[in-house]
Design an enzyme around this catalytic site. Structure first.
Site, PDB file in Angstrom:
ATOM      1  N   HIS A 133       0.833  -1.197   0.000  1.00 14.49           N
ATOM      2  CA  HIS A 133       0.000   0.000   0.000  1.00 14.49           C
ATOM      3  C   HIS A 133       0.873   1.256   0.000  1.00 14.49           C
ATOM      4  O   HIS A 133       1.931   1.297   0.614  1.00 14.49           O
ATOM      5  CB  HIS A 133      -0.887   0.035   1.241  1.00 14.49           C
ATOM      6  CG  HIS A 133      -2.113  -0.819   1.127  1.00 14.49           C
ATOM      7  ND1 HIS A 133      -3.034  -0.679   0.114  1.00 14.49           N
ATOM      8  CD2 HIS A 133      -2.588  -1.815   1.933  1.00 14.49           C
ATOM      9  CE1 HIS A 133      -4.021  -1.548   0.283  1.00 14.49           C
ATOM     10  NE2 HIS A 133      -3.774  -2.259   1.374  1.00 14.49           N
ATOM     11  N   CYS A 136       0.062   1.633  -5.835  1.00 15.08           N
ATOM     12  CA  CYS A 136      -0.901   2.475  -6.548  1.00 15.08           C
ATOM     13  C   CYS A 136      -0.339   3.870  -6.792  1.00 15.08           C
ATOM     14  O   CYS A 136       0.509   4.364  -6.049  1.00 15.08           O
ATOM     15  CB  CYS A 136      -2.200   2.575  -5.758  1.00 15.08           C
ATOM     16  SG  CYS A 136      -3.100   1.014  -5.647  1.00 15.08           S
ATOM     17  N   ARG A 175      -0.247   2.435 -11.682  1.00 17.06           N
ATOM     18  CA  ARG A 175       0.681   1.745 -10.789  1.00 17.06           C
ATOM     19  C   ARG A 175       2.066   2.380 -10.909  1.00 17.06           C
ATOM     20  O   ARG A 175       2.534   2.666 -12.019  1.00 17.06           O
ATOM     21  CB  ARG A 175       0.778   0.251 -11.137  1.00 17.06           C
ATOM     22  CG  ARG A 175      -0.525  -0.508 -10.980  1.00 17.06           C
ATOM     23  CD  ARG A 175      -0.941  -0.645  -9.530  1.00 17.06           C
ATOM     24  NE  ARG A 175      -2.161  -1.432  -9.396  1.00 17.06           N
ATOM     25  CZ  ARG A 175      -3.378  -0.923  -9.378  1.00 17.06           C
ATOM     26  NH1 ARG A 175      -3.544   0.392  -9.505  1.00 17.06           N
ATOM     27  NH2 ARG A 175      -4.435  -1.699  -9.252  1.00 17.06           N
TER      28      ARG A 175
END
Length: 263
Positions: free
Chosen positions: A161, A229, A238
């Site tokens: 993340h 991300c 990405r």
């Protein structure tokens, strides 16, 4: 006072009394006003709930993710079978020993990720799989199944993340060519050097191919790929960082010089 005056005074008194009653009598709210008032209360409640959700999403998930990551790293460290000397180990460039494949395909921590440029306290657990509930939302970096193991020929590819749940890859855009990204297993340290970065669409999965960007080509080098991300607060694209294995060090020989310098 004449009779006419008395009648006029009585009328005035009655009018004043009626006026006072009209002022004191509460007005009945119209249906429209009631609806508007109720809708306003709903908006206030919704705003409070949204605010609480934002606090949970932005802050509390980071707290939980970081705590779970610390626990996973501690368990990984406790599982090491050797004591690591706090000296710079000899850098090796020959073929490293084969790393065992994780047995549990969902959530097993088998390595730790170090990035010296991100601070002396940056050390993140690497777990098998990229499931959100079991791995990424548990504060860990996830290893893409069927990609290479650390140090091995091919492309050791991981995801993490960039926001929330510990945000392990928040600073990924600060990595530059030549920076070190280090993977620690129960066997060795693997020191990779960043080669380049890319911004791609989520459908461009060839970035984790054995030879990044060239699906179907047989690998001849040991690579590392970080994926997350991009941009912040979006999943539209990405952010990809590629790195190449520079050297490795057995745990019993010491530590990478970069970690000793950072500490």
């Amino acid at each position: 006072m004449s009779r006419l005056d008395e009648i006029a005074q009585d009328q005035r008194d009655e009018e004043e009394a009626a006026s006072r009653r009209r002022v004191q009598r509460p007005r009945r709210a119209s249906v429209g006003a009631s609806l508007v008032g109720g809708f306003g209360e709903l908006l206030i409640t919704a705003g409070l709930l949204l605010g609480l959700f934002v606090v949970w999403q932005l802050w509390w998930t980071d707290v939980e993710g970081a705590r779970e990551a610390d626990q996973a790293v501690s368990q990984f460290t406790e599982g090491l079978e050797v004591e690591i000397p706090e000296v710079a180990g000899q850098e090796r460039t020959e073929e490293p020993p084969a790393e065992p494949e994780p047995v549990d395909l969902s959530g097993e921590t088998f390595a730790a990720l170090w990035v010296p440029d991100w601070g002396t306290d940056y050390r993140w657990p690497v777990a098998e799989g990229v499931s959100r509930p079991d791995v990424l939302d548990a504060g860990m970096v996830g290893h893409y199944p069927d990609t290479a193991m650390p140090g091995q020929v091919g492309n050791f590819s991981v995801a993490g993340h960039r926001q929330t749940y510990g945000r392990p890859f928040y600073d990924i855009d600060t990595l530059a060519a030549g920076d070190s990204v280090i993977v620690q297993t129960h066997t060795a340290w693997y020191v990779y050097k960043v080669t380049d970065h890319r911004i791609v669409l989520p459908t461009e999965i060839d970035v984790i191919a054995p030879v990044p960007g060239e699906p179907g080509v047989e690998a001849s080098e040991a690579m590392l790929t970080l994926t997350t991300c991009h941009p912040l607060w979006s999943t539209a694209e990405r952010y990809i960082v590629h790195a190449q294995l520079d050297h490795w060090i057995p745990l019993e020989d010491g530590m990478p010089a970069e970690l000793l310098e950072a500490s």
